[in-house]
Design an enzyme around this catalytic site. Structure first.
Site, PDB file in Angstrom:
ATOM      1  CG  ASN A  71      11.667  31.645  29.915  1.00 36.34           C
ATOM      2  OD1 ASN A  71      11.079  32.629  29.479  1.00 36.34           O
ATOM      3  ND2 ASN A  71      12.841  31.732  30.533  1.00 36.34           N
ATOM      4  CG  HIS A  99      20.694  35.054  25.818  1.00 31.88           C
ATOM      5  ND1 HIS A  99      21.613  34.351  26.554  1.00 31.88           N
ATOM      6  CD2 HIS A  99      19.671  35.339  26.651  1.00 31.88           C
ATOM      7  CE1 HIS A  99      21.147  34.189  27.789  1.00 31.88           C
ATOM      8  NE2 HIS A  99      19.963  34.787  27.872  1.00 31.88           N
ATOM      9  CD  GLU A 112      18.119  35.756  21.226  1.00 35.82           C
ATOM     10  OE1 GLU A 112      16.908  35.741  21.488  1.00 35.82           O
ATOM     11  OE2 GLU A 112      18.957  36.318  21.937  1.00 35.82           O
ATOM     12  CB  SER A 115      15.180  36.085  24.937  1.00 38.19           C
ATOM     13  OG  SER A 115      16.119  37.137  25.027  1.00 38.19           O
ATOM     14  CG  ASP A 119      19.899  30.963  21.296  1.00 37.63           C
ATOM     15  OD1 ASP A 119      18.873  30.312  21.565  1.00 37.63           O
ATOM     16  OD2 ASP A 119      20.652  31.433  22.171  1.00 37.63           O
ATOM     17  CG  HIS A 147      13.018  32.454  23.993  1.00 37.01           C
ATOM     18  ND1 HIS A 147      12.497  32.377  25.267  1.00 37.01           N
ATOM     19  CD2 HIS A 147      14.297  32.893  24.129  1.00 37.01           C
ATOM     20  CE1 HIS A 147      13.418  32.773  26.135  1.00 37.01           C
ATOM     21  NE2 HIS A 147      14.521  33.084  25.471  1.00 37.01           N
ATOM     22  CE  LYS A 167      15.465  30.194  27.492  1.00 39.06           C
ATOM     23  NZ  LYS A 167      15.699  30.475  28.908  1.00 39.06           N
TER      24      LYS A 167
HETATM   25  C1  LIG Z   1      18.125  33.271  23.655  1.00 39.09           C
HETATM   26  C2  LIG Z   1      18.654  32.452  24.772  1.00 39.09           C
HETATM   27  N1  LIG Z   1      19.701  31.651  24.557  1.00 39.09           N
HETATM   28  C3  LIG Z   1      20.215  30.873  25.518  1.00 39.09           C
HETATM   29  C4  LIG Z   1      19.691  30.896  26.785  1.00 39.09           C
HETATM   30  C5  LIG Z   1      20.332  30.053  27.837  1.00 39.09           C
HETATM   31  O1  LIG Z   1      19.664  28.847  27.956  1.00 39.09           O
HETATM   32  P1  LIG Z   1      19.741  28.029  29.330  1.00 39.09           P
HETATM   33  O2  LIG Z   1      18.753  28.668  30.238  1.00 39.09           O
HETATM   34  O3  LIG Z   1      19.395  26.632  28.939  1.00 39.09           O
HETATM   35  O4  LIG Z   1      21.125  28.171  29.826  1.00 39.09           O
HETATM   36  C6  LIG Z   1      18.590  31.688  27.057  1.00 39.09           C
HETATM   37  C7  LIG Z   1      17.985  31.656  28.405  1.00 39.09           C
HETATM   38  O5  LIG Z   1      17.956  32.548  29.156  1.00 39.09           O
HETATM   39  C8  LIG Z   1      18.061  32.505  26.041  1.00 39.09           C
HETATM   40  O6  LIG Z   1      17.040  33.317  26.273  1.00 39.09           O
END
Ligand SMILES: Cc1ncc(COP(=O)(O)O)c(C=O)c1O
Length: 379
Positions: A51, A137, A178, A182, A207, A210, A230
Protein backbone atom coordinates in the site's frame (compact mmCIF):
# COMPACT_ATOMS: atom_id res chain seq x y z
CA UNK A 1 -4.56 -31.62 32.22
CA UNK A 2 -2.95 -28.41 33.42
CA UNK A 3 -4.38 -25.03 32.43
CA UNK A 4 -1.42 -24.60 30.11
CA UNK A 5 -2.16 -27.93 28.38
CA UNK A 6 -5.87 -27.12 28.06
CA UNK A 7 -5.05 -23.75 26.52
CA UNK A 8 -2.70 -25.39 24.06
CA UNK A 9 -5.29 -28.03 23.17
CA UNK A 10 -7.87 -25.27 22.66
CA UNK A 11 -5.57 -23.35 20.31
CA UNK A 12 -4.63 -26.51 18.38
CA UNK A 13 -8.27 -27.41 17.89
CA UNK A 14 -9.18 -23.92 16.66
CA UNK A 15 -6.21 -23.95 14.30
CA UNK A 16 -7.30 -27.33 12.91
CA UNK A 17 -10.76 -25.86 12.22
CA UNK A 18 -9.21 -22.87 10.44
CA UNK A 19 -6.97 -25.19 8.44
CA UNK A 20 -9.96 -27.31 7.42
CA UNK A 21 -11.90 -24.25 6.24
CA UNK A 22 -8.87 -22.82 4.42
CA UNK A 23 -8.80 -19.81 6.74
CA UNK A 24 -5.55 -20.38 8.61
CA UNK A 25 -3.19 -17.48 8.02
CA UNK A 26 0.55 -17.47 8.39
CA UNK A 27 3.38 -14.96 8.37
CA UNK A 28 6.18 -14.73 5.80
CA UNK A 29 9.22 -12.57 6.48
CA UNK A 30 9.30 -9.70 4.00
CA UNK A 31 11.89 -6.94 3.98
CA UNK A 32 10.75 -4.17 1.67
CA UNK A 33 13.21 -2.10 -0.30
CA UNK A 34 13.03 0.97 -2.55
CA UNK A 35 11.48 0.81 -6.02
CA UNK A 36 8.71 -1.64 -5.15
CA UNK A 37 11.28 -4.35 -4.43
CA UNK A 38 11.35 -6.71 -1.45
CA UNK A 39 13.16 -9.72 -0.09
CA UNK A 40 10.49 -12.31 0.64
CA UNK A 41 11.53 -15.42 2.52
CA UNK A 42 15.06 -14.87 1.22
CA UNK A 43 14.12 -14.28 -2.44
CA UNK A 44 14.23 -10.98 -4.31
CA UNK A 45 10.82 -10.01 -5.67
CA UNK A 46 8.97 -7.05 -7.12
CA UNK A 47 5.93 -6.35 -5.01
CA UNK A 48 2.60 -5.55 -6.61
CA UNK A 49 0.56 -5.82 -3.45
CA UNK A 50 1.71 -3.26 -0.92
CA UNK A 51 0.00 0.00 0.00
CA UNK A 52 3.06 2.22 -0.25
CA UNK A 53 1.55 3.71 -3.41
CA UNK A 54 3.84 6.72 -3.63
CA UNK A 55 6.92 4.78 -2.52
CA UNK A 56 7.44 7.24 0.30
CA UNK A 57 8.36 4.66 2.93
CA UNK A 58 11.80 4.51 1.33
CA UNK A 59 12.13 8.12 0.24
CA UNK A 60 15.46 9.33 1.68
CA UNK A 61 13.88 12.62 2.83
CA UNK A 62 11.17 10.82 4.78
CA UNK A 63 13.65 8.35 6.25
CA UNK A 64 15.93 11.22 7.26
CA UNK A 65 13.05 13.10 8.91
CA UNK A 66 12.22 9.99 10.95
CA UNK A 67 15.86 9.41 11.89
CA UNK A 68 16.43 13.05 12.89
CA UNK A 69 13.29 13.10 15.05
CA UNK A 70 14.25 9.84 16.76
CA UNK A 71 17.72 11.14 17.55
CA UNK A 72 16.42 14.48 18.75
CA UNK A 73 13.24 13.48 20.59
CA UNK A 74 13.67 9.81 21.50
CA UNK A 75 12.31 6.52 20.24
CA UNK A 76 8.91 6.60 21.92
CA UNK A 77 6.31 9.08 23.11
CA UNK A 78 6.29 7.81 26.67
CA UNK A 79 2.56 7.88 27.29
CA UNK A 80 -0.92 8.53 26.04
CA UNK A 81 -1.51 11.88 24.40
CA UNK A 82 -3.52 13.03 27.41
CA UNK A 83 -0.62 12.36 29.76
CA UNK A 84 2.89 12.89 28.33
CA UNK A 85 2.62 11.57 24.77
CA UNK A 86 1.45 14.75 23.05
CA UNK A 87 4.70 15.80 21.39
CA UNK A 88 4.38 19.14 19.50
CA UNK A 89 4.77 17.24 16.21
CA UNK A 90 1.20 15.96 16.78
CA UNK A 91 -0.34 19.39 16.44
CA UNK A 92 1.96 20.21 13.51
CA UNK A 93 0.72 17.09 11.73
CA UNK A 94 -2.90 17.76 12.67
CA UNK A 95 -2.70 21.30 11.27
CA UNK A 96 -1.27 19.87 8.05
CA UNK A 97 -4.04 17.27 7.77
CA UNK A 98 -6.83 19.75 8.49
CA UNK A 99 -5.47 22.13 5.83
CA UNK A 100 -5.23 19.29 3.33
CA UNK A 101 -8.81 18.18 3.94
CA UNK A 102 -10.23 21.69 4.34
CA UNK A 103 -11.63 20.97 7.81
CA UNK A 104 -11.53 22.93 11.05
CA UNK A 105 -9.45 20.33 12.80
CA UNK A 106 -7.84 16.92 12.85
CA UNK A 107 -6.89 14.29 15.43
CA UNK A 108 -4.03 11.87 14.93
CA UNK A 109 -4.64 8.35 16.20
CA UNK A 110 -2.31 5.38 16.64
CA UNK A 111 -3.55 3.82 13.40
CA UNK A 112 -6.43 3.97 10.96
CA UNK A 113 -7.91 0.91 12.62
CA UNK A 114 -7.87 2.67 15.98
CA UNK A 115 -9.32 5.85 14.44
CA UNK A 116 -12.39 3.97 13.23
CA UNK A 117 -12.72 1.91 16.40
CA UNK A 118 -12.75 5.04 18.54
CA UNK A 119 -14.55 7.58 16.37
CA UNK A 120 -17.69 5.66 15.39
CA UNK A 121 -18.74 4.89 19.00
CA UNK A 122 -18.04 8.54 19.93
CA UNK A 123 -20.59 9.61 17.31
CA UNK A 124 -23.45 7.14 17.75
CA UNK A 125 -24.62 4.58 20.30
CA UNK A 126 -27.54 2.46 21.38
CA UNK A 127 -30.78 3.77 19.85
CA UNK A 128 -28.96 5.23 16.82
CA UNK A 129 -28.45 3.75 13.34
CA UNK A 130 -25.39 3.10 11.21
CA UNK A 131 -25.97 2.72 7.48
CA UNK A 132 -22.78 1.36 5.95
CA UNK A 133 -21.57 0.14 2.55
CA UNK A 134 -21.43 -3.66 2.62
CA UNK A 135 -17.79 -3.61 1.49
CA UNK A 136 -16.58 -1.23 4.20
CA UNK A 137 -13.35 -2.26 5.92
CA UNK A 138 -13.27 -4.56 8.95
CA UNK A 139 -12.37 -1.66 11.27
CA UNK A 140 -15.52 0.26 10.29
CA UNK A 141 -17.49 -2.88 11.11
CA UNK A 142 -15.54 -3.12 14.37
CA UNK A 143 -16.29 0.49 15.34
CA UNK A 144 -19.94 0.06 14.35
CA UNK A 145 -20.28 -3.05 16.50
CA UNK A 146 -18.60 -1.39 19.46
CA UNK A 147 -20.98 1.57 19.23
CA UNK A 148 -24.05 -0.56 19.98
CA UNK A 149 -26.00 1.29 17.26
CA UNK A 150 -28.23 -0.70 14.92
CA UNK A 151 -26.23 -1.62 11.83
CA UNK A 152 -27.72 -1.68 8.34
CA UNK A 153 -25.60 -2.56 5.31
CA UNK A 154 -26.40 -1.09 1.91
CA UNK A 155 -25.50 -2.77 -1.37
CA UNK A 156 -22.09 -1.68 -2.54
CA UNK A 157 -22.17 1.92 -3.84
CA UNK A 158 -25.98 1.76 -4.16
CA UNK A 159 -27.24 5.18 -3.02
CA UNK A 160 -30.91 4.22 -3.50
CA UNK A 161 -30.42 1.26 -1.18
CA UNK A 162 -28.73 3.52 1.38
CA UNK A 163 -31.71 5.91 1.13
CA UNK A 164 -34.11 3.00 1.68
CA UNK A 165 -32.20 1.94 4.82
CA UNK A 166 -32.12 5.48 6.18
CA UNK A 167 -35.89 5.74 6.01
CA UNK A 168 -37.33 5.62 9.52
CA UNK A 169 -33.89 4.90 10.97
CA UNK A 170 -34.08 5.29 14.75
CA UNK A 171 -32.00 7.95 16.51
CA UNK A 172 -29.09 9.73 14.83
CA UNK A 173 -28.06 8.09 11.54
CA UNK A 174 -24.41 7.75 10.55
CA UNK A 175 -23.68 7.00 6.90
CA UNK A 176 -20.36 5.22 6.42
CA UNK A 177 -18.34 4.44 3.33
CA UNK A 178 -14.82 4.24 1.97
CA UNK A 179 -13.69 6.79 -0.64
CA UNK A 180 -11.63 4.21 -2.57
CA UNK A 181 -12.52 0.61 -1.77
CA UNK A 182 -9.57 -1.31 -0.45
CA UNK A 183 -10.18 -4.62 -2.19
CA UNK A 184 -11.79 -3.39 -5.41
CA UNK A 185 -10.16 -0.04 -6.12
CA UNK A 186 -13.44 1.56 -7.18
CA UNK A 187 -14.66 4.86 -5.74
CA UNK A 188 -17.77 5.77 -3.75
CA UNK A 189 -20.44 8.12 -5.14
CA UNK A 190 -19.50 10.75 -2.57
CA UNK A 191 -21.51 13.70 -3.87
CA UNK A 192 -24.73 11.63 -4.05
CA UNK A 193 -24.10 10.30 -0.55
CA UNK A 194 -23.49 13.88 0.62
CA UNK A 195 -26.84 14.98 -0.81
CA UNK A 196 -28.55 11.98 0.79
CA UNK A 197 -26.98 12.73 4.19
CA UNK A 198 -28.03 16.36 4.00
CA UNK A 199 -31.60 15.46 2.99
CA UNK A 200 -32.05 12.89 5.76
CA UNK A 201 -30.08 14.56 8.54
CA UNK A 202 -27.55 11.74 8.62
CA UNK A 203 -23.88 12.44 9.26
CA UNK A 204 -21.55 11.22 6.52
CA UNK A 205 -18.21 9.71 7.50
CA UNK A 206 -15.67 8.50 4.95
CA UNK A 207 -12.59 6.32 5.22
CA UNK A 208 -9.98 7.70 2.83
CA UNK A 209 -7.32 5.09 3.61
CA UNK A 210 -6.70 4.38 -0.08
CA UNK A 211 -7.59 7.77 -1.50
CA UNK A 212 -5.19 10.21 0.16
CA UNK A 213 -2.43 11.09 -2.30
CA UNK A 214 -4.08 9.07 -5.06
CA UNK A 215 -7.52 10.40 -5.98
CA UNK A 216 -8.91 13.91 -5.95
CA UNK A 217 -12.59 13.50 -5.12
CA UNK A 218 -14.70 16.34 -3.78
CA UNK A 219 -15.71 15.03 -0.39
CA UNK A 220 -18.82 16.45 1.31
CA UNK A 221 -18.39 14.22 4.41
CA UNK A 222 -18.45 16.02 7.75
CA UNK A 223 -16.12 13.39 9.19
CA UNK A 224 -13.14 12.26 7.14
CA UNK A 225 -10.83 9.63 8.55
CA UNK A 226 -7.83 8.01 6.96
CA UNK A 227 -4.45 6.48 7.54
CA UNK A 228 -0.82 7.52 7.35
CA UNK A 229 0.22 3.96 6.57
CA UNK A 230 -0.60 3.71 2.88
CA UNK A 231 0.31 6.45 0.35
CA UNK A 232 1.86 8.48 3.19
CA UNK A 233 4.22 5.54 3.66
CA UNK A 234 4.48 5.48 7.45
CA UNK A 235 2.12 4.66 10.27
CA UNK A 236 -0.79 6.20 12.14
CA UNK A 237 -4.36 7.25 11.53
CA UNK A 238 -6.35 10.47 11.60
CA UNK A 239 -9.82 11.95 11.70
CA UNK A 240 -10.61 15.39 10.24
CA UNK A 241 -13.77 17.38 10.90
CA UNK A 242 -15.33 20.20 12.92
CA UNK A 243 -13.21 21.59 15.78
CA UNK A 244 -15.79 20.69 18.43
CA UNK A 245 -15.86 17.09 17.21
CA UNK A 246 -12.08 16.91 17.52
CA UNK A 247 -12.44 18.03 21.14
CA UNK A 248 -15.13 15.42 21.70
CA UNK A 249 -12.84 12.70 20.34
CA UNK A 250 -10.11 13.88 22.68
CA UNK A 251 -12.40 13.05 25.60
CA UNK A 252 -14.54 10.22 24.27
CA UNK A 253 -12.70 8.13 21.66
CA UNK A 254 -11.43 5.28 23.81
CA UNK A 255 -8.84 4.24 21.24
CA UNK A 256 -7.45 7.79 21.50
CA UNK A 257 -7.60 8.21 25.25
CA UNK A 258 -6.33 4.82 26.39
CA UNK A 259 -3.36 4.26 24.11
CA UNK A 260 0.16 5.59 23.70
CA UNK A 261 0.84 8.55 21.38
CA UNK A 262 2.81 7.91 18.21
CA UNK A 263 6.61 8.15 18.42
CA UNK A 264 8.01 11.53 17.24
CA UNK A 265 9.86 9.78 14.38
CA UNK A 266 6.57 8.49 12.98
CA UNK A 267 4.97 11.94 13.18
CA UNK A 268 7.96 13.62 11.55
CA UNK A 269 7.95 11.07 8.73
CA UNK A 270 4.26 11.71 8.05
CA UNK A 271 4.81 15.48 7.89
CA UNK A 272 7.73 15.03 5.49
CA UNK A 273 5.61 12.71 3.32
CA UNK A 274 2.66 15.10 3.18
CA UNK A 275 5.05 17.87 2.07
CA UNK A 276 6.31 15.65 -0.74
CA UNK A 277 2.81 14.57 -1.79
CA UNK A 278 1.84 18.22 -2.17
CA UNK A 279 5.05 19.35 -3.84
CA UNK A 280 5.43 16.42 -6.25
CA UNK A 281 2.08 15.57 -7.86
CA UNK A 282 4.02 13.69 -10.53
CA UNK A 283 4.41 10.81 -8.06
CA UNK A 284 0.64 10.35 -7.97
CA UNK A 285 0.45 10.67 -11.75
CA UNK A 286 3.15 8.02 -12.18
CA UNK A 287 1.48 5.49 -9.87
CA UNK A 288 -1.83 6.03 -11.63
CA UNK A 289 -0.18 5.73 -15.04
CA UNK A 290 1.21 2.36 -14.01
CA UNK A 291 -2.26 1.11 -12.98
CA UNK A 292 -3.72 2.37 -16.26
CA UNK A 293 -0.96 0.75 -18.33
CA UNK A 294 -1.47 -2.57 -16.57
CA UNK A 295 -5.22 -2.47 -17.22
CA UNK A 296 -4.64 -1.60 -20.87
CA UNK A 297 -2.21 -4.52 -21.25
CA UNK A 298 -4.64 -6.90 -19.52
CA UNK A 299 -7.73 -5.68 -21.39
CA UNK A 300 -9.34 -4.42 -18.17
CA UNK A 301 -11.44 -1.26 -17.71
CA UNK A 302 -9.64 2.01 -16.91
CA UNK A 303 -8.95 1.93 -13.13
CA UNK A 304 -10.24 4.57 -10.70
CA UNK A 305 -7.26 4.24 -8.36
CA UNK A 306 -4.02 2.28 -8.12
CA UNK A 307 -5.76 -0.87 -6.84
CA UNK A 308 -6.79 -3.37 -9.51
CA UNK A 309 -8.57 -6.57 -8.46
CA UNK A 310 -8.18 -9.69 -10.55
CA UNK A 311 -11.13 -11.72 -9.32
CA UNK A 312 -10.34 -15.41 -9.61
CA UNK A 313 -13.11 -17.00 -7.56
CA UNK A 314 -11.94 -20.29 -6.07
CA UNK A 315 -9.44 -19.80 -3.27
CA UNK A 316 -7.18 -22.62 -4.39
CA UNK A 317 -6.93 -21.15 -7.88
CA UNK A 318 -6.09 -17.68 -6.51
CA UNK A 319 -3.36 -19.27 -4.38
CA UNK A 320 -2.04 -21.15 -7.39
CA UNK A 321 -1.80 -18.03 -9.58
CA UNK A 322 -0.16 -16.13 -6.72
CA UNK A 323 2.34 -18.98 -6.27
CA UNK A 324 3.14 -19.09 -9.98
CA UNK A 325 3.77 -15.32 -9.97
CA UNK A 326 6.10 -15.67 -7.00
CA UNK A 327 8.12 -18.29 -8.88
CA UNK A 328 8.68 -15.63 -11.53
CA UNK A 329 9.69 -13.03 -8.98
CA UNK A 330 6.41 -11.13 -8.52
CA UNK A 331 4.75 -10.79 -5.15
CA UNK A 332 0.95 -10.54 -5.23
CA UNK A 333 -0.59 -12.33 -2.30
CA UNK A 334 -4.00 -13.93 -2.82
CA UNK A 335 -6.84 -12.29 -0.89
CA UNK A 336 -9.39 -14.80 0.31
CA UNK A 337 -12.66 -14.83 2.24
CA UNK A 338 -13.52 -13.62 4.84
CA UNK A 339 -11.45 -10.56 3.82
CA UNK A 340 -13.47 -10.56 0.57
CA UNK A 341 -16.93 -12.07 -0.08
CA UNK A 342 -17.13 -15.87 -0.55
CA UNK A 343 -16.38 -16.99 -4.11
CA UNK A 344 -14.40 -13.83 -4.96
CA UNK A 345 -10.86 -14.82 -3.98
CA UNK A 346 -8.61 -12.52 -5.90
CA UNK A 347 -5.28 -11.00 -6.61
CA UNK A 348 -5.36 -7.46 -5.29
CA UNK A 349 -2.79 -5.86 -7.56
CA UNK A 350 -1.46 -2.45 -6.54
CA UNK A 351 0.85 -0.03 -8.31
CA UNK A 352 3.38 2.44 -6.99
CA UNK A 353 5.33 5.41 -8.25
CA UNK A 354 8.55 3.53 -7.47
CA UNK A 355 7.84 0.87 -10.10
CA UNK A 356 9.19 1.42 -13.58
CA UNK A 357 7.20 1.05 -16.79
CA UNK A 358 9.30 -1.99 -17.73
CA UNK A 359 8.25 -3.64 -14.42
CA UNK A 360 4.59 -3.21 -15.32
CA UNK A 361 5.02 -4.60 -18.83
CA UNK A 362 6.98 -7.63 -17.62
CA UNK A 363 4.55 -8.30 -14.79
CA UNK A 364 1.48 -8.08 -17.06
CA UNK A 365 3.20 -10.46 -19.50
CA UNK A 366 3.89 -12.98 -16.74
CA UNK A 367 0.36 -12.75 -15.35
CA UNK A 368 -1.20 -13.22 -18.80
CA UNK A 369 0.99 -16.24 -19.39
CA UNK A 370 -0.01 -17.82 -16.11
CA UNK A 371 -3.69 -17.07 -16.56
CA UNK A 372 -3.70 -18.46 -20.09
CA UNK A 373 -2.30 -21.71 -18.78
CA UNK A 374 -5.15 -21.92 -16.26
CA UNK A 375 -8.23 -22.57 -18.38
CA UNK A 376 -10.42 -22.32 -15.26
CA UNK A 377 -9.64 -18.64 -14.93
CA UNK A 378 -10.93 -15.93 -17.24
CA UNK A 379 -10.59 -12.25 -16.64
C1 LIG B 1 -10.19 1.03 4.23
C2 LIG B 1 -9.24 0.88 5.36
N1 LIG B 1 -9.48 1.53 6.51
C3 LIG B 1 -8.66 1.45 7.56
C4 LIG B 1 -7.53 0.67 7.50
C5 LIG B 1 -6.67 0.57 8.72
O1 LIG B 1 -5.63 1.47 8.64
P1 LIG B 1 -4.28 1.19 9.46
O2 LIG B 1 -3.50 0.22 8.65
O3 LIG B 1 -3.64 2.54 9.56
O4 LIG B 1 -4.69 0.64 10.76
C6 LIG B 1 -7.23 -0.01 6.33
C7 LIG B 1 -5.98 -0.79 6.26
O5 LIG B 1 -5.92 -1.95 6.13
C8 LIG B 1 -8.10 0.08 5.24
O6 LIG B 1 -7.87 -0.59 4.12
Amino acid sequence: MTSFERLNAYAEQKLAQLEASGQRRSLTETAREAGGRAVRAGSHVISFCDNDYLSLSHDPRVMQAAADAALKFGAGSGGSRLITGNHPLNSALEARLAALKGTEGARVFGSGFLANLGTIPALVGKGDTIVMDELAHACMHGGARLSGAEMRLFRHNDVADAARLLEGAPGQALLLTETVFSMDGDVAPLSELGVLAERTGAWLMTDDAHGLGITKQDNPAQIQMGTLSKAVGGYGGYVCGPAALMELLTSRARSFVYTTGLPPSVLAAAIASLDIIQAEPERTAKARRHAALFCELMGLPVPSSVIVPIIIGPEAEAMRVSGALLERGYLVTAIRPPTVPAGTARLRVTFASGHEEADIRAFAGALKDIMEQACAVTL
